[in-house]
Design a protein around this motif. Structure first.
Motif, PDB file in Angstrom:
ATOM      1  N   ASN A   1    -111.196 -13.198  20.728  1.00 58.07           N
ATOM      2  CA  ASN A   1    -111.633 -12.587  19.464  1.00 58.07           C
ATOM      3  C   ASN A   1    -110.448 -12.013  18.686  1.00 58.07           C
ATOM      4  N   THR A   2    -110.756 -11.497  17.503  1.00 57.69           N
ATOM      5  CA  THR A   2    -109.695 -11.009  16.621  1.00 57.69           C
ATOM      6  C   THR A   2    -109.611  -9.479  16.648  1.00 57.69           C
ATOM      7  N   THR A   3    -110.206  -8.889  17.667  1.00 59.40           N
ATOM      8  CA  THR A   3    -109.958  -7.515  18.136  1.00 59.40           C
ATOM      9  C   THR A   3    -110.348  -6.393  17.164  1.00 59.40           C
ATOM     10  N   ILE A   4    -111.229  -6.689  16.224  1.00 57.32           N
ATOM     11  CA  ILE A   4    -111.593  -5.659  15.234  1.00 57.32           C
ATOM     12  C   ILE A   4    -112.661  -4.728  15.803  1.00 57.32           C
ATOM     13  N   LEU A   5    -112.404  -3.434  15.690  1.00 62.96           N
ATOM     14  CA  LEU A   5    -113.377  -2.404  16.062  1.00 62.96           C
ATOM     15  C   LEU A   5    -113.763  -1.667  14.785  1.00 62.96           C
ATOM     16  N   ARG A   6    -115.032  -1.379  14.632  1.00 60.67           N
ATOM     17  CA  ARG A   6    -115.508  -0.646  13.446  1.00 60.67           C
ATOM     18  C   ARG A   6    -116.970  -0.293  13.660  1.00 60.67           C
ATOM     19  N   SER A   7    -117.509   0.598  12.807  1.00 58.10           N
ATOM     20  CA  SER A   7    -118.939   0.930  12.925  1.00 58.10           C
ATOM     21  C   SER A   7    -119.584   1.027  11.550  1.00 58.10           C
ATOM     22  N   ASN A   8    -119.014   0.370  10.549  1.00 51.34           N
ATOM     23  CA  ASN A   8    -119.517   0.489   9.158  1.00 51.34           C
ATOM     24  C   ASN A   8    -120.671  -0.480   8.901  1.00 51.34           C
ATOM     25  N   TYR A   9    -121.685  -0.418   9.747  1.00 52.36           N
ATOM     26  CA  TYR A   9    -122.816  -1.356   9.649  1.00 52.36           C
ATOM     27  C   TYR A   9    -123.820  -0.899   8.601  1.00 52.36           C
ATOM     28  N   LYS A  10    -124.811  -1.752   8.344  1.00 48.29           N
ATOM     29  CA  LYS A  10    -125.723  -1.506   7.227  1.00 48.29           C
ATOM     30  C   LYS A  10    -127.014  -0.816   7.652  1.00 48.29           C
TER      31      LYS A  10
ATOM     32  N   ILE B   1    -119.249 -22.190  16.799  1.00 52.78           N
ATOM     33  CA  ILE B   1    -117.857 -21.780  17.041  1.00 52.78           C
ATOM     34  C   ILE B   1    -117.348 -20.918  15.889  1.00 52.78           C
ATOM     35  N   LEU B   2    -116.451 -20.019  16.259  1.00 55.72           N
ATOM     36  CA  LEU B   2    -115.694 -19.234  15.282  1.00 55.72           C
ATOM     37  C   LEU B   2    -114.225 -19.493  15.589  1.00 55.72           C
ATOM     38  N   GLN B   3    -113.423 -19.673  14.536  1.00 52.38           N
ATOM     39  CA  GLN B   3    -112.013 -20.019  14.729  1.00 52.38           C
ATOM     40  C   GLN B   3    -111.094 -18.928  14.166  1.00 52.38           C
TER      41      GLN B   3
ATOM     42  N   VAL C   1    -112.753 -14.709   4.493  1.00 55.70           N
ATOM     43  CA  VAL C   1    -111.495 -14.588   5.223  1.00 55.70           C
ATOM     44  C   VAL C   1    -111.292 -13.140   5.675  1.00 55.70           C
ATOM     45  N   TYR C   2    -110.635 -12.956   6.802  1.00 54.46           N
ATOM     46  CA  TYR C   2    -110.219 -11.613   7.197  1.00 54.46           C
ATOM     47  C   TYR C   2    -108.841 -11.683   7.828  1.00 54.46           C
ATOM     48  N   ILE C   3    -108.098 -10.590   7.650  1.00 56.30           N
ATOM     49  CA  ILE C   3    -106.665 -10.618   7.950  1.00 56.30           C
ATOM     50  C   ILE C   3    -106.230  -9.281   8.556  1.00 56.30           C
TER      51      ILE C   3
ATOM     52  N   GLY D   1    -123.113 -12.843  18.246  1.00 51.87           N
ATOM     53  CA  GLY D   1    -122.509 -13.558  17.128  1.00 51.87           C
ATOM     54  C   GLY D   1    -121.002 -13.417  17.126  1.00 51.87           C
ATOM     55  N   THR D   2    -120.475 -12.952  16.003  1.00 51.69           N
ATOM     56  CA  THR D   2    -119.022 -12.834  15.836  1.00 51.69           C
ATOM     57  C   THR D   2    -118.575 -11.373  15.944  1.00 51.69           C
ATOM     58  N   TYR D   3    -119.404 -10.509  16.533  1.00 50.23           N
ATOM     59  CA  TYR D   3    -119.116  -9.068  16.389  1.00 50.23           C
ATOM     60  C   TYR D   3    -119.336  -8.244  17.656  1.00 50.23           C
ATOM     61  N   GLY D   4    -119.389  -8.874  18.827  1.00 51.53           N
ATOM     62  CA  GLY D   4    -119.775  -8.131  20.032  1.00 51.53           C
ATOM     63  C   GLY D   4    -118.660  -7.450  20.786  1.00 51.53           C
ATOM     64  N   PHE D   5    -117.404  -7.764  20.453  1.00 49.97           N
ATOM     65  CA  PHE D   5    -116.322  -7.171  21.239  1.00 49.97           C
ATOM     66  C   PHE D   5    -116.287  -5.657  21.054  1.00 49.97           C
ATOM     67  N   LYS D   6    -116.509  -5.230  19.845  1.00 45.95           N
ATOM     68  CA  LYS D   6    -116.483  -3.781  19.554  1.00 45.95           C
ATOM     69  C   LYS D   6    -117.574  -3.024  20.300  1.00 45.95           C
ATOM     70  N   ALA D   7    -118.605  -3.769  20.777  1.00 43.34           N
ATOM     71  CA  ALA D   7    -119.757  -3.113  21.405  1.00 43.34           C
ATOM     72  C   ALA D   7    -119.605  -2.958  22.914  1.00 43.34           C
TER      73      ALA D   7
ATOM     74  N   ALA E   1    -123.441  -7.398   6.782  1.00 47.19           N
ATOM     75  CA  ALA E   1    -122.520  -6.380   7.310  1.00 47.19           C
ATOM     76  C   ALA E   1    -122.075  -6.693   8.724  1.00 47.19           C
ATOM     77  N   ALA E   2    -122.655  -7.789   9.309  1.00 47.77           N
ATOM     78  CA  ALA E   2    -122.388  -8.064  10.722  1.00 47.77           C
ATOM     79  C   ALA E   2    -120.912  -8.375  10.957  1.00 47.77           C
ATOM     80  N   ALA E   3    -120.340  -9.266  10.120  1.00 51.70           N
ATOM     81  CA  ALA E   3    -118.923  -9.585  10.337  1.00 51.70           C
ATOM     82  C   ALA E   3    -118.287 -10.015   9.021  1.00 51.70           C
ATOM     83  N   VAL E   4    -118.057 -11.297   8.811  1.00 46.56           N
ATOM     84  CA  VAL E   4    -117.323 -11.712   7.616  1.00 46.56           C
ATOM     85  C   VAL E   4    -118.285 -11.904   6.449  1.00 46.56           C
ATOM     86  N   SER E   5    -119.072 -12.975   6.473  1.00 46.26           N
ATOM     87  CA  SER E   5    -119.980 -13.155   5.341  1.00 46.26           C
ATOM     88  C   SER E   5    -121.419 -13.330   5.768  1.00 46.26           C
TER      89      SER E   5
HETATM   90  O1  PYC Z   1    -116.848  -7.844  14.046  1.00 46.78           O
HETATM   91  O2  PYC Z   1    -115.695  -7.032  12.396  1.00 46.78           O
HETATM   92  C1  PYC Z   1    -116.053  -7.956  13.098  1.00 46.78           C
HETATM   93  C2  PYC Z   1    -115.486  -9.294  12.876  1.00 46.78           C
HETATM   94  C3  PYC Z   1    -114.701  -9.693  11.861  1.00 46.78           C
HETATM   95  C4  PYC Z   1    -114.443 -11.000  12.080  1.00 46.78           C
HETATM   96  C5  PYC Z   1    -115.036 -11.384  13.231  1.00 46.78           C
HETATM   97  N1  PYC Z   1    -115.684 -10.310  13.715  1.00 46.78           N
END
Ligand code: PYC
Ligand code: FAD
Length: 405
Positions: free
Chosen positions: A64-73, A247-249, A271-273, A354-360, A400-404
Motif C-alpha cells: 500500500n501507499t501508507t496513508i493514515l488519516r481519519s477525515n471520513y464522511k 487491483i490498485l496500482q 491521483v494522489y502523491i 477496498g483501497t483504505y484498510g491499512f490505516k485501520a 471519502a473512502a480513498a481517491v475518487s
Molecule cells: O486510504 O487514504 C487512503 C488511500 C489513498 C489512496 C489509497 N488509499
C-alpha cells in the motif's frame, strides 16, 4: 515452500502445526497480525496460529501507499478511523519498533464548487467527532505546498482543500513486522507458506481448517483476514460476501530532494502523491474497474497518473520512474468494511477494505481481539456488521473512502 520462510530475525522458527488451537487466524497481513497481537496483550489469549499462504506482508499490507488519516464522511467511519490513527501515534513505543510515522498532514484538493461543498460537509462531520479537519483556500494550499502548481488557468484549477493535520505516512512493512514480532512474543505461532484449502463446520458453527498438505487443524474460532481473497475463503463455508476484488496500482520515482511534506489527494484528477523519507515521489491512482486476482500492472495507469502528477508537479518531468506494482483490493458496495461475526458461529471476517484498510489495522486488531475473547461485538464496529446489507443500514463512504470513490 514452507522451508523458504524458515529463517527470520523477527520471530521464532515455526513449530510443527498442532492438531488444535483456540484461535486460527487466516492471513498474515496487518489485520490478522494485529488481532493476534492484541488477543495476547489485551486478553491473555495465546493459543493462536496465524496461517499465511505466502510470506508475512505479501498481500496489500506490504503493497500500500501508507496513508493514515481519519477525515471520513460518516460519523461511524470517522470515529472508527480516528481511534486507529490515535493507536498508530503510540504504536512505535507499544511495539518497541520504529514505524517511521510522519504525521505531516493530508490535503484533499477541491477543483469545483461541488467539491468545496463536500469538503465543508466532511469538515463538519469531523469537527463533531473532535477530529482536526478544516477547509482551506487556494492561497493557503499554495503556502503549505510551495512546490505544487496552484494556478487558476490549470486544467483542474485548485479552489481549496480539506486539510487534515493528523494524517500522514508510515513505513508499511515495519508495521507488519512489528505486529508479527509482537504477536510472536505474545505466544502466537506464525506459519508462512501455509495455505488454508478448506474450512470445516458442524451444524451452524465453525470447527477448523485444512491446510495445504492435507493437515486438519481444529479451532473453535476462525478469523478470515484475507482481504482481496476473502470471497474465496467465505465460499469454503458456503457464505457469499458482497465483495468484489480489483487491483490498485502505484509507482515510485527515483529519489529527489525533499520538496513535499504533505500528502496530496485529488479525486477529480484520480491521483494522489506523497514524498517518502527516501525522497521518492510515491504516486497512485484509482482502482481498475474490472475484477481480478491477477496483480498485473497496466500501461494506462502509468500514463494517466504520470500526466496528472505532472500537472501538479511539472518539475518532475525528467524524473525517472523506479518501480511500479499492484495489489488486490476487496470492495464492498458502500465502501465501508465488513467486520466481525458472521451467521456461522465462531467464524469472523475482516474484509471490505477496498483501497483504505491499512490505516485501520490497529483498531481492527483491538476490536476483533475483544470480540473473539469476549464474544461481544464492540460498539465501534457494530455498524460494520454484514447484516447491514439485509437491513438497509448502509454506511456510505462514497466520495471519502480513498481517491475518487
Ligand atoms: O486510504 O487514504 C487512503 C488511500 C489513498 C489512496 C489509497 N488509499
Ligand atoms: P492483506 O495484507 O492483503 O493480507 C491478507 C493475507 O491473506 C495475504 O498475505 C494473503 O497471502 C493471505 N491469504 C489469502 N488467502 C489465504 C489462504 N487461503 N490461506 C492463508 N493465507 C491466505 N490503505 C490505506 O489505509 N492507506 C493507503 O494509502 C493505502 N494504499 C493502498 C495502495 C495500494 C496499491 C493497495 C493495493 C492497497 C492500499 N491500501 C491502503 C489498502 C490496504 O493496503 C489494505 O486494505 C490492507 O492492507 C488490508 O490488510 P489485510 O491484513 O486485511 O490484508
Amino acid at each position: 515452500m514452507r522451508d523458504l520462510f524458515r529463517f527470520s530475525r523477527m520471530w521464532r522458527e515455526p513449530q510443527e502445526l498442532k492438531d488444535s488451537y483456540d484461535v486460527v487466524i487466516i492471513g498474515g497481513g496487518s489485520h490478522g497480525l494485529a488481532t493476534a497481537y492484541y488477543l495476547a496483550k489485551n486478553h491473555g489469549v495465546t493459543d493462536i496460529c496465524i496461517l499465511e499462504k505466502n510470506y508475512i506482508g505479501a498481500g496489500a499490507s506490504g503493497r500500500n501507499t501508507t496513508i493514515l488519516r481519519s477525515n471520513y464522511k460518516t460519523p461511524e467511519g470517522a470515529r472508527f478511523y480516528d481511534q486507529s490513527v490515535k493507536l498508530y501515534e503510540h504504536l512505535s513505543q507499544d511495539l518497541d519498533f520504529n514505524l517511521m510515522f510522519s504525521q505531516i498532514g493530508h490535503l484533499t484538493l477541491a477543483h469545483t464548487d461541488r467539491a468545496m461543498f463536500v469538503m465543508h460537509e466532511r469538515a463538519e462531520v469531523n469537527r463533531l467527532e473532535g477530529i482536526d479537519t478544516k477547509v482551506v483556500d487556494a492561497a493557503q494550499v499554495q503556502k503549505m505546498v510551495p512546490a505544487m502548481q496552484v494556478t487558476e488557468d490549470a486544467e483542474y484549477p485548485i479552489m481549496g482543500a480539506l486539510y487534515h493535520p493528523p494524517g500522514g505516512i508510515i513505513r508499511h512493512d515495519a508495521v507488519v513486522w512489528g505486529y508479527a514480532r509482537g504477536a510472536d512474543r505474545g505466544g502466537a505461532e506464525i506459519h508462512q507458506g501455509c495455505e488454508v484449502t478448506d474450512i470445516h463446520t458442524e451444524g451452524d458453527r465453525v470447527t477448523g481448517v485444512t491446510v495445504n498438505g492435507g493437515k486438519r487443524i481444529n479451532a473453535g474460532q476462525v478469523l478470515s483476514a484475507t482481504a482481496g481473497w476473502s470471497s474465496i475463503l467465505s465460499d469454503m463455508v458456503g457464505m457469499e460476501l458482497p465483495i468484489t476484488t480489483h487491483i490498485l496500482q502505484a509507482f515510485v520515482t527515483e529519489p529527489v530532494k525533499p520538496i513535499l511534506d504533505k500528502v496530496i489527494v485529488s479525486s477529480q484528477m484520480h491521483v494522489y502523491i506523497s514524498q517518502t523519507d527516501r525522497g521518492e515521489f510515491l504516486i497512485g491512482s484509482e482502482i481498475e474497474p474490472w475484477t481480478t486476482y491477477r496483480m498485473n500492472g497496466t500501461l494506462n495507469f502509468l500514463q494517466e497518473s504520470t500526466r496528472h502528477a505532472l500537472e501538479l508537479f511539472p518539475q518532475l518531468e525528467r524524473t525517472r520512474m523506479l518501480r511500479s506494482w499492484a495489489g488486490l483490493c476487496d470492495l464492498s458496495p458502500d465502501y465501508s468494511p465488513i467486520l466481525g461475526k458472521t451467521e456461522l458461529e465462531g467464524f469472523h471476517v475482516s474484509t471490505g477494505w477496498g483501497t483504505y484498510g491499512f490505516k485501520a489495522a490497529p483498531i481492527v486488531g483491538v476490536t476483533l481481539a475483544e470480540l473473539i475473547a469476549t464474544g461481544k461485538t464492540p460498539d465501534l464496529i457494530a455498524p460494520f456488521a454484514v447484516e447491514r446489507f439485509y437491513t438497509d443500514t448502509l454506511v456510505s463512504e462514497l466520495g471519502a473512502a480513498a481517491v475518487s470513490h
